[in-house]
Design a protein around this motif. Sequence first.
Motif, PDB file in Angstrom:
ATOM      1  N   ASP A   1       9.508  -0.481  11.356  1.00 18.01           N
ATOM      2  CA  ASP A   1      10.080  -1.182  10.205  1.00 18.01           C
ATOM      3  C   ASP A   1       9.558  -0.612   8.887  1.00 18.01           C
ATOM      4  N   ILE A   2       8.290  -0.211   8.872  1.00 18.77           N
ATOM      5  CA  ILE A   2       7.726   0.413   7.671  1.00 18.77           C
ATOM      6  C   ILE A   2       8.449   1.715   7.360  1.00 18.77           C
TER       7      ILE A   2
ATOM      8  N   LEU B   1       3.227  -4.245   6.410  1.00 17.73           N
ATOM      9  CA  LEU B   1       4.679  -4.419   6.421  1.00 17.73           C
ATOM     10  C   LEU B   1       5.099  -5.572   5.517  1.00 17.73           C
TER      11      LEU B   1
ATOM     12  N   LYS C   1      15.117   3.789   3.603  1.00 18.25           N
ATOM     13  CA  LYS C   1      16.087   3.135   2.723  1.00 18.25           C
ATOM     14  C   LYS C   1      15.853   3.501   1.262  1.00 18.25           C
TER      15      LYS C   1
ATOM     16  N   HIS D   1      11.463   2.665   8.376  1.00 21.17           N
ATOM     17  CA  HIS D   1      12.856   2.404   8.009  1.00 21.17           C
ATOM     18  C   HIS D   1      12.958   1.913   6.567  1.00 21.17           C
ATOM     19  N   ALA D   2      11.968   1.140   6.129  1.00 21.96           N
ATOM     20  CA  ALA D   2      11.952   0.694   4.734  1.00 21.96           C
ATOM     21  C   ALA D   2      11.818   1.890   3.786  1.00 21.96           C
TER      22      ALA D   2
ATOM     23  N   THR E   1       4.961   0.904  -1.750  1.00 22.57           N
ATOM     24  CA  THR E   1       6.027   1.617  -2.463  1.00 22.57           C
ATOM     25  C   THR E   1       5.701   1.777  -3.948  1.00 22.57           C
TER      26      THR E   1
ATOM     27  N   MET F   1       4.953  -4.426   1.626  1.00 26.43           N
ATOM     28  CA  MET F   1       5.489  -3.091   1.384  1.00 26.43           C
ATOM     29  C   MET F   1       5.573  -2.747  -0.103  1.00 26.43           C
ATOM     30  N   ASP F   2       5.696  -3.761  -0.938  1.00 28.67           N
ATOM     31  CA  ASP F   2       5.741  -3.493  -2.375  1.00 28.67           C
ATOM     32  C   ASP F   2       4.462  -2.806  -2.851  1.00 28.67           C
TER      33      ASP F   2
END
Length: 294
Positions: free
Chosen positions: A119-120, A82, A126, A122-123, A89, A85-86
């Motif tokens: 949270d992962i 988490l 987005k 939801h990221a 992604t 996350m970069d």
Amino acid sequence: MPFGQVIVGPPGSGKTTYCWGAYQYLTAIGRKVAIINLDPANDNIPYPCAVNIADLITLEDTMNELSLGPNGGIMFCVEYLLKNMDWLTDQLKELQDHYFLFDFPGQVELFTHHSAVKDILHALEKLDYRLVAVNMVDAHYCTDPTKYISVLLLALKTMIQLELPHVNVLSKVDLVESYGKLRFNLQYYTEVMDLSYLLESLNEDAFGSKFKKLNEALCELIEDFSLVGFYTLCVEDKDSMTKLQQVIDKAGGFVFGGLTEGNESIMLTAMKAGYHEDVSDVQERWIVNDDDDL
């Protein structure tokens, strides 16, 4: 707009086996599929892995350096993901034209009250990812009323926690009666019918009879939410896999995304099919039960 499935469920429920089976099925119908392994405890990966959390952090290193056990180590790995996350992604951006299968760990606390996985996801939402949670549950839990109630509570809490389109699946349905006889027919368990029938079984049990009021309260809680239901799966059966993918594609909106390559046949059949599975053929094929009460 990337689409994908978030594969969750208790350990041993068949998540990795499902990922491999779904990969083969979807690839065969012409869909470009990428499996993302986010389970740091998944050492023996049978499928081609496009992204592997082990390239970021390993469970073994985490346990050794932080003196954590397996469960604590997995929790730390997910929290570390988490915070990075970069890394995830950036790798996913290189696979934008793929359909994603996210293989998550089996620790249930990650999907019931811990916020890292939520949270992962939801990221990713987005970033316009369209995801469906596929909750795998071993069908043999249906043979034990106490385990079945536990599974219902776990599924309900996971649905509330993740806040995604959600499909609950009874996996290994072809093996269910090798663990014991079902008290009722399969439809009772997939549609989560009147739990008062199971309540009687719970209260007959020597241990469960001590908690009659608690048993009643749990059954009422599940029925009051009226959210949980199950589809069935035999991962090696093409017809079973086809029907499940129809449901998942509808739940996530993939089926309405247009006639893309590899989506024509499943879209047309899914448009004709409803969300409600007729399990009578599953009952007849894999389950022999001469004492159906419902």
